[in-house]
Design a protein around this motif. Structure first.
Motif, PDB file in Angstrom:
ATOM      1  N   LEU B 256       0.540  -1.702  -0.211  1.00 13.19           N
ATOM      2  CA  LEU B 256       0.141   0.049   0.051  1.00 13.19           C
ATOM      3  C   LEU B 256       0.701   1.506   0.069  1.00 13.19           C
ATOM      4  N   TRP B 257       1.849   0.906   0.944  1.00 10.95           N
ATOM      5  CA  TRP B 257       2.460   2.296   0.818  1.00 10.95           C
ATOM      6  C   TRP B 257       3.516   2.897  -1.099  1.00 10.95           C
ATOM      7  N   GLU B 259       2.281   1.493  -3.930  1.00  9.78           N
ATOM      8  CA  GLU B 259       1.446   2.319  -4.250  1.00  9.78           C
ATOM      9  C   GLU B 259       0.845   3.737  -3.974  1.00  9.78           C
ATOM     10  N   GLN B 260       0.724   4.312  -3.045  1.00  9.21           N
ATOM     11  CA  GLN B 260       0.615   5.588  -2.547  1.00  9.21           C
ATOM     12  C   GLN B 260       1.569   6.545  -3.668  1.00  9.21           C
ATOM     13  N   ASN B 261       2.471   5.773  -3.324  1.00  2.99           N
ATOM     14  CA  ASN B 261       4.068   7.156  -3.761  1.00  2.99           C
ATOM     15  C   ASN B 261       4.579   6.206  -5.609  1.00  2.99           C
ATOM     16  N   LYS B 324       1.642   8.338   3.392  1.00  2.00           N
ATOM     17  CA  LYS B 324       1.092   6.879   4.234  1.00  2.00           C
ATOM     18  C   LYS B 324      -0.097   7.201   3.505  1.00  2.00           C
ATOM     19  N   PRO B 325      -0.432   5.538   3.295  1.00  6.96           N
ATOM     20  CA  PRO B 325      -1.687   5.060   1.995  1.00  6.96           C
ATOM     21  C   PRO B 325      -2.587   5.897   2.485  1.00  6.96           C
ATOM     22  N   GLU B 326      -3.499   6.417   1.703  1.00  5.56           N
ATOM     23  CA  GLU B 326      -4.437   6.663   1.448  1.00  5.56           C
ATOM     24  C   GLU B 326      -5.160   5.427   2.293  1.00  5.56           C
TER      25      GLU B 326
END
Lengths: 316, 386
Positions: B256-257, B259-261, B324-326
């Protein structure tokens, strides 16, 4: 106090009032008359009269005390078969009114149950068969395991024909003192995709803004209720603006409480309406299909949807 | 963005860096007689380095000429932008400040010659130069350290952050529990920007409580930050693997981290390839659960880390602030929404003969249309339902 929601206000009271399913209702009427029936399985698309028929059966069987003699459950809200079983147990403990030998249990969206849960449901159906009858409703009867199907009389509800749906709307419009143009009625039919509940809700919403109803007024409601921002999401992605479309999509999803699948379905529908090169359209629809599959396979909706948008933003 | 909105407009508004501010102002006022032509501000993220420079500029009404982190900063582009700027008087005769942010991100290959070009500019400049870096001691910045006045800034204390966050809450009418804000202030490790960002994402309509924080704790972020750097900025899978091995968050969270960035770091084909890896990784995560076959974890983790690392052709040279992952926040918002429908459904479902899902799809949008356009009718409907 009478309910002011039209789907309720104009809900069929008798089986005869359920329109467009005469083949089915005539046979159901026989069950009511003889006060004897098997378990029933209603399959068919949304808003064509499955719930309406069940309630009409209850009303005709039990009269004023119908509410005490039908247990309405829906498989998507009642978490797990255990909860369903307990509720059924409590409900089946008491007897129905004098001259009817059974009470009704209406289990909506029963295709939402897993195969294991359906197996358990089958046992429950057997255990309480002495004084209850189940009416299961589902969109696709193929999702119901065959042991259950074989214990039920299966009724396949058809989509409502256009004239019938429009007639229903016309009657409501008359009673509510609305003027609706023919074109507007057709528009409601198309927008509702033959779903009577949806059609009535559209009509009621339009009546909130005007009593003289034309297509434009309908358009207002339809574009409000369908997540139209999805169109924008797709356009942004196709213009290569991945970051913005990603942001927009997650806000739409949250705002409308959509599931990932809902979102892909909306995206696919929007693309069909896009005025773009057909070859490009085919490419986009292929991507939709692939990601609908991945959504079913995967677990994180946001990751899959964002990946879809990344594909869109690179399509040339 | 709250961080933009609460950007200090004068040095006196900068939180907790009195000494540094004094030195900065002093340097600026005595620039003509000063031997050092540049100030090199160093300190941890979010302590106020850039804010100080911007505050100085706005208080002294000076124009900022900035090369920011997203520009290319090799020898030619540094000279092209900064040489004229550091020599010519500004068009409007106002004062000028040359500002090079995050110089520790000048990378070896892409920004070749950037550091030495910068050193040349500093030697000749007619206007004060400000440089910032998290870590000023890297060896390739030696030539710059020698000719600059070094000002180091320290982390903000939790108390300072706490007070400032409360101030923002009051101005923004954000409801909060003291305890929650205190915990937030402690959790950011002295990073005010992070604190304000976190505050902003948490300040949806609801009150900020300890429970909100639990969903949004900024703790132990540092190791994942290193891993993200290895994924996005390097090509060595070996060092990445060992870093991932030491990671104490779950493989799914790591995904997720990333993917977020990822879209901040990659673009075009690289981004597409990376997303394909992430999509595949997600599918393997779900296969683990479906088949109870834990070996799949290897693939899920591999695609979301090494897969994404190897997806790139180009490395973005500038430092990117990894957030941070949303996802958790989104899920939380979704569940709040679903809870609302659920409550609605519990109240109305037997009256409307509909499930939560149907209420949400078939009724909620129409009811809110009616509410928006005809309050009276909406009221009538709701009364009849209650």
């Amino acid at each position: 106090m009478a309910l002011e929601i039209w789907t309720e206000k104009y809900r069929p009271q008798k089986l005869d009032d359920v329109k467009g399913q005469e083949d089915i209702t005539s046979r159901l009427k026989n069950f009511v008359k003889s006060k004897s029936m098997p378990h029933l399985l209603f399959s068919g698309p949304a808003g064509v009269g499955k719930t309406a028929s069940s309630i009409a059966i209850a009303k005709e069987l039990y009269g004023d005390s119908w509410r005490d003699n039908i247990l309405e459950l829906n498989a998507s809200d009642e978490r797990g078969i255990d909860i369903i079983r307990n509720k059924v147990k409590d409900f089946a403990r008491s007897k129905a009114i004098e001259n009817v030998p059974f009470k009704l249990i209406y289990l909506d969206e029963s295709d939402a149950l897993t195969k294991e849960a359906q197996q358990a449901l089958r046992r429950t159906m057997e255990n309480y068969a002495s004084n209850t009858r189940f009416i299961l409703s589902c969109n696709y009867s193929s999702k119901i395991i065959s042991p259950i199907q074989s214990r039920c009389a299966v009724f396949r509800f058809k989509p409502l024909p256009k004239e019938i749906l429009i007639n229903i709307l016309k009657k409501i419009a008359d009673k509510e003192g609305l003027k609706v143009t023919d074109k507007a009625l057709e528009f409601i039919y198309t927008a509702s995709e033959g779903d009577c509940r949806k059609a009535e809700n559209i009509l009621q919403s339009v009546s909130a803004i005007t009593k003289d109803i034309d297509e434009k007024a309908i358009e207002k409601v339809v574009s409000f209720a369908e997540p139209a921002e999805i169109k924008e999401v797709v356009s942004l992605a196709l213009n290569g603006n991945f970051e913005e479309s990603k942001k927009k999509l997650s806000s739409v999803i949250i705002k409308h409480g959509l599931s990932g699948l809902d979102a892909v379905i909306q995206i696919q529908k929007q693309i069909m309406n896009f005025d773009i090169d057909e070859k490009l359209k085919v490419k986009l629809i292929k991507i939709c299909g692939e990601y609908e599959f991945r959504l079913v396979e995967g677990s994180n909706e946001f990751v899959q949807l964002n990946a879809l948008l990344a594909e869109f933003s690179m399509v040339k | 963005m709250l961080t933009k909105k609460y950007q200090p407009n004068s040095l006196s508004e900068v939180i907790g860096q009195e000494l540094a501010c004094k030195k900065i102002l002093n340097f600026y006022k005595n620039f003509k007689n000063s031997r050092a032509k540049a100030v090199f501000l160093s300190g941890p993220p979010g302590c106020g380095k850039s804010s100080c420079v911007q505050a100085l500029a706005s208080q002294e009404n000076a124009e900022i000429i900035e090369i920011n982190a997203s520009d290319k900063r090799n020898k030619n582009s540094v000279l092209e932008i900064l040489e004229p700027a550091s020599q010519q008087v500004s068009l409007f005769g106002s004062n000028k400040i040359i500002f090079v942010d995050e110089i520790d991100a000048l990378s070896g290959t892409k920004d070749r010659g950037g550091v030495s070009a910068l050193a040349d500019i500093i030697k000749k400049t007619k206007f004060p130069v400000f440089l910032t870096a998290n870590d000023p001691w890297s060896s390739n910045l030696k030539s710059i350290r020698k000719i600059s006045e070094m000002i180091s800034m320290s982390k903000l204390s939790p108390q300072q952050i706490f007070n400032y966050l409360k101030k923002i809450c009051k101005k923004e009418n954000i409801a909060y529990e003291d305890k929650a804000i205190m915990k937030l202030a402690y959790s950011v490790g002295g990073d005010l920007r992070a604190a304000i960002n976190d505050l902003e994402v948490m300040s949806t309509k609801e009150k900020i409580t300890l429970d909100t924080l639990k969903l949004w704790g900024r703790e132990k972020d540092e190791i994942i930050q290193d891993v993200l750097k290895l994924i996005f900025k390097s090509r060595s899978s070996e060092s990445l693997n060992s870093a991932v091995f030491n990671l104490d968050i779950s493989a799914e969270d790591t995904m997720l981290w990333v993917e977020q960035n990822v879209s901040k770091e990659y673009s075009g084909e690289d981004l597409l390839k990376a997303y394909n890896c992430l999509s595949l990784s997600d599918i393997f995560f779900s296969r683990i659960m479906r088949w109870q076959h834990w070996r799949f974890l290897f693939y899920a983790s591999y695609f979301s880390t090494t897969g994404v690392q190897q997806a790139k052709e180009n490395i973005k040279s500038s430092l990117v602030y990894h957030t941070k992952p949303e996802f958790f926040l989104n899920m939380w918002k979704m569940s709040a929404k679903k809870k609302k429908y659920k409550e609605l459904a519990e109240k109305f479902s037997d009256k409307l003969h509909a499930s939560t899902k149907q209420l949400q799809k078939d009724f909620a949008p129409y009811l809110s249309f009616i509410e928006n356009h005809n309050k009276k009718m909406h009221e009538k409907i709701m009364n009849s339902l209650n």
